[in-house]
Design a protein around this motif. Structure first.
Motif, PDB file in Angstrom:
ATOM      1  N   LEU A   4       0.913  -1.244   0.048  1.00 30.28           N
ATOM      2  CA  LEU A   4      -0.140   0.008  -0.083  1.00 30.28           C
ATOM      3  C   LEU A   4       0.922   1.277   0.380  1.00 30.28           C
ATOM      4  CD1 LEU A   4      -2.594  -0.963   2.395  1.00 30.28           C
ATOM      5  CD2 LEU A   4      -2.592  -1.284   0.340  1.00 30.28           C
ATOM      6  N   GLY A   5       1.743   1.159   0.390  1.00 24.11           N
ATOM      7  CA  GLY A   5       3.056   2.532   0.300  1.00 24.11           C
ATOM      8  C   GLY A   5       3.305   2.725  -1.228  1.00 24.11           C
ATOM      9  N   LEU A   6       3.420   1.769  -1.546  1.00 26.06           N
ATOM     10  CA  LEU A   6       3.840   2.115  -3.506  1.00 26.06           C
ATOM     11  C   LEU A   6       3.338   3.537  -3.471  1.00 26.06           C
ATOM     12  CD1 LEU A   6       4.071  -1.437  -4.116  1.00 26.06           C
ATOM     13  CD2 LEU A   6       5.854   0.304  -4.028  1.00 26.06           C
ATOM     14  N   PRO A   7       3.961   3.890  -4.860  1.00 22.03           N
ATOM     15  CA  PRO A   7       3.289   4.952  -4.962  1.00 22.03           C
ATOM     16  C   PRO A   7       1.783   5.172  -6.253  1.00 22.03           C
ATOM     17  CG  PRO A   7       5.243   5.543  -5.005  1.00 22.03           C
ATOM     18  CD  PRO A   7       5.064   4.053  -5.161  1.00 22.03           C
ATOM     19  N   GLY A   8       0.372   5.906  -6.165  1.00 21.16           N
ATOM     20  CA  GLY A   8      -0.002   5.840  -6.858  1.00 21.16           C
ATOM     21  C   GLY A   8      -0.764   4.300  -7.021  1.00 21.16           C
ATOM     22  N   LEU A   9      -0.467   3.464  -6.162  1.00 20.79           N
ATOM     23  CA  LEU A   9      -1.606   2.162  -5.864  1.00 20.79           C
ATOM     24  C   LEU A   9      -2.861   2.585  -4.546  1.00 20.79           C
ATOM     25  CD1 LEU A   9      -1.349  -0.822  -6.115  1.00 20.79           C
ATOM     26  CD2 LEU A   9      -0.403  -1.295  -4.280  1.00 20.79           C
ATOM     27  N   ASP A  10      -3.884   2.851  -4.878  1.00 17.50           N
ATOM     28  CA  ASP A  10      -4.501   3.110  -4.593  1.00 17.50           C
ATOM     29  C   ASP A  10      -5.635   1.599  -3.502  1.00 17.50           C
ATOM     30  OD1 ASP A  10      -8.044   4.212  -3.102  1.00 17.50           O
ATOM     31  OD2 ASP A  10      -8.429   4.321  -5.980  1.00 17.50           O
ATOM     32  N   PRO A  11      -5.965   2.343  -2.474  1.00 21.72           N
ATOM     33  CA  PRO A  11      -6.161   1.090  -1.316  1.00 21.72           C
ATOM     34  C   PRO A  11      -7.799   0.194  -0.962  1.00 21.72           C
ATOM     35  CG  PRO A  11      -5.837   3.749   0.428  1.00 21.72           C
ATOM     36  CD  PRO A  11      -4.941   3.190  -1.501  1.00 21.72           C
ATOM     37  N   TYR A  12      -8.787   1.816  -1.911  1.00 19.66           N
ATOM     38  CA  TYR A  12      -9.267   1.232  -1.903  1.00 19.66           C
ATOM     39  C   TYR A  12      -9.038   0.413  -3.795  1.00 19.66           C
ATOM     40  CZ  TYR A  12     -11.508   4.054   1.651  1.00 19.66           C
ATOM     41  OH  TYR A  12     -11.678   4.317   3.011  1.00 19.66           O
ATOM     42  N   ASN A  13      -8.862   0.917  -4.717  1.00 17.21           N
ATOM     43  CA  ASN A  13      -8.843   0.753  -5.909  1.00 17.21           C
ATOM     44  C   ASN A  13      -9.436  -1.728  -5.532  1.00 17.21           C
ATOM     45  OD1 ASN A  13      -8.249  -0.742  -8.848  1.00 17.21           O
ATOM     46  ND2 ASN A  13      -8.546   1.709  -8.627  1.00 17.21           N
ATOM     47  N   PHE A  14      -9.869  -2.141  -5.980  1.00  9.79           N
ATOM     48  CA  PHE A  14      -9.664  -3.830  -5.845  1.00  9.79           C
ATOM     49  C   PHE A  14      -9.052  -4.038  -7.324  1.00  9.79           C
ATOM     50  CE2 PHE A  14     -11.673  -8.153  -6.830  1.00  9.79           C
ATOM     51  CZ  PHE A  14     -10.655  -8.339  -6.082  1.00  9.79           C
ATOM     52  N   PRO A  15      -9.437  -3.714  -8.291  1.00  5.51           N
ATOM     53  CA  PRO A  15      -8.808  -4.192  -9.462  1.00  5.51           C
ATOM     54  C   PRO A  15      -6.636  -3.884  -9.767  1.00  5.51           C
ATOM     55  CG  PRO A  15     -10.707  -3.093  -9.782  1.00  5.51           C
ATOM     56  CD  PRO A  15     -10.689  -3.303  -8.788  1.00  5.51           C
ATOM     57  N   GLN A  16      -6.769  -2.713  -9.264  1.00  4.27           N
ATOM     58  CA  GLN A  16      -5.588  -2.237  -9.071  1.00  4.27           C
ATOM     59  C   GLN A  16      -4.692  -3.295  -8.273  1.00  4.27           C
ATOM     60  OE1 GLN A  16      -4.234   1.216  -7.215  1.00  4.27           O
ATOM     61  NE2 GLN A  16      -3.670   2.046  -9.402  1.00  4.27           N
ATOM     62  N   GLN A  17      -5.275  -2.798  -6.971  1.00  5.54           N
ATOM     63  CA  GLN A  17      -4.302  -3.962  -6.046  1.00  5.54           C
ATOM     64  C   GLN A  17      -4.959  -5.806  -6.197  1.00  5.54           C
ATOM     65  OE1 GLN A  17      -3.120  -3.496  -2.543  1.00  5.54           O
ATOM     66  NE2 GLN A  17      -3.608  -0.890  -3.073  1.00  5.54           N
ATOM     67  N   GLU A  18      -5.786  -6.542  -6.685  1.00  4.29           N
ATOM     68  CA  GLU A  18      -4.515  -7.665  -7.017  1.00  4.29           C
ATOM     69  C   GLU A  18      -4.500  -7.828  -8.240  1.00  4.29           C
ATOM     70  OE1 GLU A  18      -8.388 -11.361  -8.047  1.00  4.29           O
ATOM     71  OE2 GLU A  18      -7.153  -9.882  -6.340  1.00  4.29           O
ATOM     72  N   ALA A  19      -3.888  -7.432  -9.369  1.00  2.77           N
ATOM     73  CA  ALA A  19      -2.941  -6.933 -10.613  1.00  2.77           C
ATOM     74  C   ALA A  19      -1.928  -6.695 -10.069  1.00  2.77           C
ATOM     75  CB  ALA A  19      -3.826  -5.711 -11.699  1.00  2.77           C
ATOM     76  N   TRP A  20      -2.025  -5.792  -8.947  1.00  2.28           N
ATOM     77  CA  TRP A  20      -0.500  -6.189  -8.862  1.00  2.28           C
ATOM     78  C   TRP A  20       0.512  -7.247  -7.798  1.00  2.28           C
ATOM     79  CZ3 TRP A  20       4.074  -3.033  -8.601  1.00  2.28           C
ATOM     80  CH2 TRP A  20       5.055  -2.930  -8.148  1.00  2.28           C
ATOM     81  N   ARG A  21      -0.335  -7.662  -7.445  1.00  2.00           N
ATOM     82  CA  ARG A  21       0.017  -8.936  -6.519  1.00  2.00           C
ATOM     83  C   ARG A  21      -0.185 -10.455  -7.521  1.00  2.00           C
ATOM     84  NH1 ARG A  21      -2.784  -5.556  -2.781  1.00  2.00           N
ATOM     85  NH2 ARG A  21      -2.316  -6.371  -0.189  1.00  2.00           N
ATOM     86  N   TYR A  22      -0.823 -10.291  -8.405  1.00  2.00           N
ATOM     87  CA  TYR A  22      -0.800 -11.708  -9.299  1.00  2.00           C
ATOM     88  C   TYR A  22      -0.741 -11.007 -10.462  1.00  2.00           C
ATOM     89  CZ  TYR A  22      -4.276 -13.622  -6.379  1.00  2.00           C
ATOM     90  OH  TYR A  22      -4.180 -14.429  -5.644  1.00  2.00           O
TER      91      TYR A  22
END
Length: 386
Positions: A4-22
């Motif tokens: 979550l500390g990465l620049p530009g990663l929105d903690p509310y944005n599930f598709p963005q969070q998911e795409a990063w992890r996978y």
């Protein structure tokens, strides 16, 4: 949570969070496609279909799950396989994603809108039974929508449909991971339909869907339906369309399926944080498990007084919180549906629920500090009057 500390990663944005992890799983999927040279209906699709069928019910044959292009296609093809055609009546709740109705309309079916259960956003068995009795012989299929991650009363619905000889289709688009009587939803209907849209509990990196069939004959029918009506020799032997799950999505989904139970547990943890933060707020009803089923929390939808709902929504959005309404209109209230089928339906529970609902952000990676931010925004409206 370091991500979550990465620049530009929105903690509310599930598709963005998911795409990063996978992201590594996505690269592996690309490498498999390069190695096989197949991008449509190849080994990845076959592997995912077999794994998904086994996840729904280990007793199912590997061919019982049929990958298709999206969740709307899944519903349409299930309806076609059930024998629904132009002019046939299909019973469904009006409070659902419009895609449920769109699938009925695409094959020329006629919707028969059924009211919700009291205080719950799912089909009312008593209302369905009354509608079937009022239209003897007319209802050709029932779509039971497990909305938000809540489960319909599958025991009563399946018993009713069996007595009446009407195919039951479970719309599991928002309920992948929901459990009824200890088992994943999707086991009670003749067909179960899933969406893998990027916001779903089991999410593709694009569109995708699947139909699970109890009968081998139904599964084979669906396989021909999704591919022009072709048989194994590529001869068209029935009506068919082009609705195929691609290899990239299948390989990615197979990886995510292995993590699904853990992700559902994470969703339930976030829901528990909400319960702890919001339990004491007045005039706020929180979602939760039922006597026979366990919520998968695809969406976290609270209920509050209509006079406060829009104020709470505005307060959240003013603070950058992506609260929403799922859905502001029932299907029968959309202009196109009202023009074709009328807007005067007796759906008192549906119409009473709509002005009360508010969707709060929830996904497996949502930090507790974001849950507290949401709670502060609601507290400002419901307690402090701001």
């Amino acid at each position: 949570m370091r991500l979550l500390g990465l620049p530009g990663l929105d903690p509310y944005n599930f598709p963005q969070q998911e795409a990063w992890r996978y992201r590594r799983a996505l690269r592996r999927a690309q490498n498999r496609i390069v190695a096989s040279g197949q991008v449509i209906l190849g080994p990845g699709v076959a592997a995912f279909e077999a794994a998904f069928a086994a996840w729904i019910d280990p007793a199912l044959a590997p061919e019982s799950a049929v990958g298709v292009a999206n969740g709307t296609d899944a519903l349409e093809l299930a309806l076609r396989a059930a024998g629904v055609g132009p002019g046939d009546a299909v019973a469904l709740p009006s409070h659902t994603a419009y895609a449920t109705l769109a699938a009925v309309l695409r094959l020329g079916g006629r919707p028969l809108f059924i009211d919700l259960a009291s205080e719950r956003p799912v089909l009312c068995p008593e209302a369905l039974e009354q509608a079937i009795a009022s239209h003897p012989g007319a209802v050709r299929a029932v779509i039971a929508v497990h909305l938000y991650g809540e489960a319909c009363d599958l025991g009563r619905l399946s018993a009713l449909c069996e007595r009446q000889g009407i195919p039951l289709i479970e719309d599991c688009a928002q309920a992948c991971g929901t459990r009824y009587a200890g088992q994943p939803v999707g086991r009670h209907g003749r067909f179960a339909c899933f969406s893998f849209y990027p916001t779903k509990n089991l999410a593709a990196c694009g569109d995708g869907g699947a139909v699970v069939a109890r009968s081998p004959d139904d599964a084979e029918h669906l396989r021909r339906l999704r591919f022009y009506g072709w048989d194994a020799s590529r001869q068209a032997v029935q009506f068919g369309v082009n609705s195929r799950l691609d290899e990239l999505q299948a390989w990615l989904l197979a990886t995510k399926l292995n993590d699904l139970e853990r992700r559902i547990a994470q969703r339930r943890q976030v829901a528990e944080w909400y319960r702890q933060e919001l339990a004491e707020l007045p005039a706020l009803r929180l979602p939760g498990d039922g006597e026979l089923w366990r919520h998968s929390y695809h969406l976290y939808v609270v209920q509050l007084l209509p006079a406060l709902r829009d104020r709470a929504l505005a307060a959240c959005r003013a603070q950058g919180i992506p609260a929403g309404l799922h859905y502001p209109l029932a299907c029968h209230q959309h202009a196109y549906a009202a023009e074709r089928f009328g807007s005067r339906w007796s759906l008192p529970h549906t119409e009473a629920l709509l002005p009360r609902i508010l969707s709060l952000p929830l996904h497996p990676y949502l930090p507790r500090r974001q849950v507290r931010q949401v709670a502060r925004a609601l507290r400002g409206v419901l307690v402090e009057g701001r």
